[in-house]
Design a protein around this motif. Structure first.
Motif, mmCIF file in Angstrom:
data_model
loop_
_atom_site.group_PDB
_atom_site.id
_atom_site.type_symbol
_atom_site.label_atom_id
_atom_site.label_comp_id
_atom_site.label_asym_id
_atom_site.label_seq_id
_atom_site.Cartn_x
_atom_site.Cartn_y
_atom_site.Cartn_z
ATOM 1 N N HIS A 122 1.925 -6.382 1.649
ATOM 2 C CA HIS A 122 2.435 -5.508 2.715
ATOM 3 C C HIS A 122 1.376 -4.511 3.170
ATOM 4 N N THR A 123 0.608 -4.001 2.232
ATOM 5 C CA THR A 123 -0.462 -3.066 2.572
ATOM 6 C C THR A 123 -1.484 -3.745 3.481
ATOM 7 N N THR A 124 -1.902 -4.953 3.113
ATOM 8 C CA THR A 124 -2.877 -5.694 3.927
ATOM 9 C C THR A 124 -2.321 -5.960 5.313
ATOM 10 N N PHE A 125 -1.100 -6.466 5.395
ATOM 11 C CA PHE A 125 -0.482 -6.771 6.688
ATOM 12 C C PHE A 125 -0.437 -5.530 7.576
ATOM 13 N N ASN A 126 0.060 -4.432 7.037
ATOM 14 C CA ASN A 126 0.188 -3.206 7.827
ATOM 15 C C ASN A 126 -1.157 -2.612 8.206
ATOM 16 N N GLU A 127 -2.130 -2.694 7.311
ATOM 17 C CA GLU A 127 -3.464 -2.161 7.594
ATOM 18 C C GLU A 127 -4.139 -2.936 8.721
ATOM 19 N N VAL A 128 -4.070 -4.256 8.662
ATOM 20 C CA VAL A 128 -4.670 -5.078 9.715
ATOM 21 C C VAL A 128 -3.910 -4.898 11.021
ATOM 22 N N LEU A 129 -2.593 -4.805 10.935
ATOM 23 C CA LEU A 129 -1.778 -4.596 12.129
ATOM 24 C C LEU A 129 -2.155 -3.299 12.826
ATOM 25 N N GLU A 130 -2.365 -2.258 12.058
ATOM 26 C CA GLU A 130 -2.670 -0.942 12.626
ATOM 27 C C GLU A 130 -4.132 -0.790 13.042
ATOM 28 N N ASN A 131 -5.063 -1.331 12.227
ATOM 29 C CA ASN A 131 -6.488 -1.047 12.442
ATOM 30 C C ASN A 131 -7.349 -2.241 12.805
ATOM 31 N N GLY A 132 -6.849 -3.453 12.624
ATOM 32 C CA GLY A 132 -7.633 -4.655 12.909
ATOM 33 C C GLY A 132 -8.372 -5.169 11.693
#
Length: 143
Positions: A122-132
């Protein structure tokens, strides 16, 4: 009917279309994207685009199937995920494995966790979603 920018835009050659897209992008908070990026994207083969669309459709089909199974029996759905994740096959499951599966499922149901996957996913998904992805992989390399 009023003529729009789009009407002329679709008639442009790829190089001019790419420049126009770079100009439009710059109009949004002065965001600079080189026209070469758009030129490359516009020159992407039809097969590549179709392949990506087919992949999304397959994921959608699997997603809809999984949602249906989860709604039908949340407990059995969760147990199947645990077995997949641990590599245990239902046909060869031992009594101790079944007991471990039951206890893990009971704990999951009692704690009413919001997520079935580990927190890092979830951390990876949200981080990439927010920052690329560039931000994600740059920071991942620092660890």
């Amino acid at each position: 009917m009023t003529k729009t920018y789009y009407d002329d835009f679709t008639k442009l050659p790829i190089a001019k279309m790419a420049q126009a897209m770079a100009d439009i992008t710059y109009g949004y908070q002065e965001t600079k994207v080189p026209k070469e990026h758009y030129k490359k994207a516009l020159g992407t083969g039809y097969e590549e685009m179709v392949s990506a669309n087919v992949s999304v459709k397959l994921v959608e089909t699997i997603y809809n199937m999984l949602i249906g199974l989860q709604k039908e029996s949340p407990r059995l759905f969760f147990q199947a995920l645990v077995l997949i994740d641990t590599g245990v096959k239902p046909s060869t499951m031992s009594a101790s494995q079944y007991q471990a599966l039951s206890v893990a499922t009971d704990e999951f149901e009692q704690t009413k966790k919001a997520h079935m996957l580990n927190e890092q996913t979830h951390t990876t998904f949200n981080e990439v979603l927010e920052n690329g992805t560039l931000y994600h992989f740059k920071n991942k390399g620092d660890n």
